[in-house]
Write an enzyme that holds these catalytic residues in place. Structure first.
Site, mmCIF file in Angstrom:
data_model
loop_
_atom_site.group_PDB
_atom_site.id
_atom_site.type_symbol
_atom_site.label_atom_id
_atom_site.label_comp_id
_atom_site.label_asym_id
_atom_site.label_seq_id
_atom_site.Cartn_x
_atom_site.Cartn_y
_atom_site.Cartn_z
ATOM 1 N N LYS A 1 3.589 -1.750 11.984
ATOM 2 C CA LYS A 1 4.610 -0.951 12.673
ATOM 3 C C LYS A 1 4.884 0.344 11.916
ATOM 4 C CE LYS A 1 8.012 -3.627 13.977
ATOM 5 N NZ LYS A 1 9.290 -4.371 14.112
ATOM 6 N N HIS B 1 0.850 -1.210 0.000
ATOM 7 C CA HIS B 1 0.000 0.000 0.000
ATOM 8 C C HIS B 1 0.873 1.243 0.000
ATOM 9 C CE1 HIS B 1 0.937 -0.047 4.265
ATOM 10 N NE2 HIS B 1 0.459 1.162 4.366
ATOM 11 N N LYS C 1 9.607 -8.887 5.114
ATOM 12 C CA LYS C 1 10.552 -9.571 6.019
ATOM 13 C C LYS C 1 11.239 -10.686 5.261
ATOM 14 C CE LYS C 1 11.593 -9.329 10.472
ATOM 15 N NZ LYS C 1 11.412 -8.090 11.253
ATOM 16 N N SER D 1 15.929 3.409 10.083
ATOM 17 C CA SER D 1 16.160 2.892 8.727
ATOM 18 C C SER D 1 15.583 3.858 7.696
ATOM 19 C CB SER D 1 15.478 1.531 8.547
ATOM 20 O OG SER D 1 16.300 0.508 9.031
ATOM 21 N N LYS E 1 9.472 -2.878 3.522
ATOM 22 C CA LYS E 1 10.604 -2.707 4.426
ATOM 23 C C LYS E 1 10.544 -3.721 5.550
ATOM 24 C CE LYS E 1 14.133 -0.137 5.645
ATOM 25 N NZ LYS E 1 14.871 -1.407 5.818
HETATM 26 N N1 GLU Z 1 14.276 -5.862 11.869
HETATM 27 C C1 GLU Z 1 13.797 -4.627 12.424
HETATM 28 C C2 GLU Z 1 12.318 -4.758 12.784
HETATM 29 O O1 GLU Z 1 11.815 -5.824 12.982
HETATM 30 C C3 GLU Z 1 14.137 -3.429 11.561
HETATM 31 C C4 GLU Z 1 13.518 -3.376 10.221
HETATM 32 C C5 GLU Z 1 14.034 -2.268 9.317
HETATM 33 O O2 GLU Z 1 14.822 -1.436 9.771
HETATM 34 O O3 GLU Z 1 13.623 -2.247 8.171
HETATM 35 O O4 GLU Z 1 11.639 -3.783 12.947
#
Ligand code: GLU
Length: 472
Positions: A95, A66, A107, A363, A71
């Protein structure tokens, strides 16, 4: 740590459905928000140092587009499976929405135990995985941007950016294909400690809310609160550091080989050095060993921070937890059954998908830096310092007095990259905490903070879909 029947994605769906009841969105739209859009499951061969060929199982899941790019981190763990990566990718969508980071959720996971491989083997695995992602168009600064997660860090991100750039010569924004890189490879100051610092900012904000603390029967503020940290990886280490520096007492730290406690507080760096030297957290001078690592979760404390893997607190041990606040630094450390137990026991669970959003927030800052090709503060630092000097000089003249050297240095200082990153992170975490609490207060039938956080996320993703014109 993971029990056989545990279905992580289902438990995320369960929390989602629980919250969806408090929203007004169409059933079809809710189905779309919940679904994982693209799943890439792969197997590839890697020749190990002893000449053996091992077939590696790996995944990349894009939960939602969306907003693009997608990320989310990449984890190296023996417990990786498709269900887990799907759950973690969906948590990333929610998140990012909560902290207003304009990304969809993704992921990745490689099913290996990084401790069982040499650095050379890990490099080969990481580079091959990246090449597979490039082949299928599953990576790129505008497509999908991986980052560190459990078992990975700056080193792995360096291999990824190097492999990507060599396969895409001349791509001007190539550095933005992955975040969590070392500074020399386009990383941003403050990324490494970001998740732990975000956890601290989030919990500090909760502890500063008078009504919440009154309900929990605890004094306001973070100072002198007893904290237990489970996991001394990047997130656990930095959470411990910022709690200690903020005046809390880190009474116990747990790792997979065991746990230690010390009533007057542990110093995470000393514990880390001890573990590096002896290979174990146990037998730390002045501390007491706990028989089982999981015993730490049941210790007497004010705040419990699980900072390792999912499903560590479940129906069996939740009744024994003594903490009044649980801060989910890890993704999914509590099962839905544990959630219900804590609601009944009046224990506040500060949920993962916003509390550990510090990593993805920074990030985002790193990605913006890569796209703008300039470090933060480069343009304004000197200007700001000159202006501060001028203002201070004028004020001292008018007052006929001079401020101390310490005050002067503080006032004159222009913002460096690290100052801006920390300030952006603090603003983000405080803002998100208040937004979720406001949703919770506005609707007293919402049973817990996790549900309020989901409501916040669902509303934002839904509005985004509606504004895309996909749903009327
Ligand atoms: N692995 C981290 C998380 O679960 C960071 C993810 C990121 O920075 O893209 O939020």
């Amino acid at each position: 740590m993971l029990n056989e029947q545990y279905n992580f994605f289902e438990s995320v769906e369960q929390s989602f459905d629980k919250a969806a009841k408090f929203t007004k969105w169409d059933k079809g739209l809710l189905e779309q928000i919940k679904a994982c859009n693209s799943i890439y499951s792969m197997k590839f061969p890697v020749k190990m140092d002893d000449g053996r060929i091992e077939v590696i199982e790996a995944y990349r899941v894009q939960h939602s587009q969306h907003k693009t790019p997608c990320k989310g981190g990449i984890r190296f763990s023996n417990a990786v499976n498709q269900d887990e990566v799907m759950a973690l990718a969906s948590l990333m969508t929610y998140k990012c929405a909560i902290v207003n980071v304009p990304f969809g959720g993704g992921k990745g996971g490689i099913k290996i135990d990084p401790r069982q491989h040499s650095a050379y083997e890990l490099e080969k695995i990481t580079r091959r995985y990246t090449a597979e992602l490039v082949k299928k168009n599953f990576i790129g600064p505008g497509i999908d941007v991986p980052a560190p997660d459990y078992g990975t860090g700056e080193r792995e991100m360096s291999w990824i950016v190097d492999t990507y750039t060599s396969l895409k010569p001349g791509e001007i924004d190539a550095a933005g294909c992955v975040t969590g890189k070392p500074i020399s490879q386009g990383g941003v100051h403050g990324r490494k400690e970001a998740t732990g610092l975000g956890v601290f900012f989030g919990i500090r904000e909760v502890c500063n809310m008078p009504e919440i603390m009154q309900k929990l029967g605890m004094p306001i503020g973070i100072v002198d609160k007893k904290v237990v940290i489970q996991g001394l990886g990047n997130v656990g280490y930095h959470s411990a550091k910022f709690f200690r520096e903020g005046g809390a007492i880190v009474v116990a730290i747990a790792e997979y080989e065991g746990a230690i406690y010390k009533t007057d507080g542990l110093n995470e760096e000393e514990v880390f050095q001890h573990r590096k030297k002896t290979g174990s957290i146990l037998n730390f001078p002045g501390a007491t060993n706990l028989a089982k690592s999981s015993d730490a979760l049941e210790m007497d404390c004010d705040i419990l921070i699980p900072a390792a893997l999912e499903n560590v607190i479940h129906a069996d041990n939740a009744p024994n937890v003594k903490a009044r606040i649980i801060g989910e630094a890890a993704n999914g450390p509590l099962s839905p059954e544990a959630d219900e137990i804590f609601i009944k026991r009046g224990i506040l669970v500060v949920p993962d998908m916003y509390l550990n959003a510090g990593g993805v927030t920074v990030s985002y800052f790193e990605w913006l830096k890569n796209l703008s090709h300039v470090r933060y503060g480069r343009m304004e630092k000197r200007f700001q310092e000159n202006m501060n000097k001028h203002i201070l000089g004028q004020m001292e003249n008018l007052a006929g007095k001079q401020v101390s050297k310490k005050e002067k240095d503080y006032i004159l200082h222009g913002a460096d990259e690290i100052d801006l990153v920390h300030s952006g992170l603090e603003e983000t975490m405080i803002g998100a905490t208040r937004e979720i609490m406001d949703i919770w207060h506005a609707n007293p039938s919402i049973p817990d903070m996790r549900t309020a956080a989901y409501v916040c996320a669902i509303n934002k993703v839904a509005i985004s879909y509606v504004e895309l014109g996909i749903f009327p």
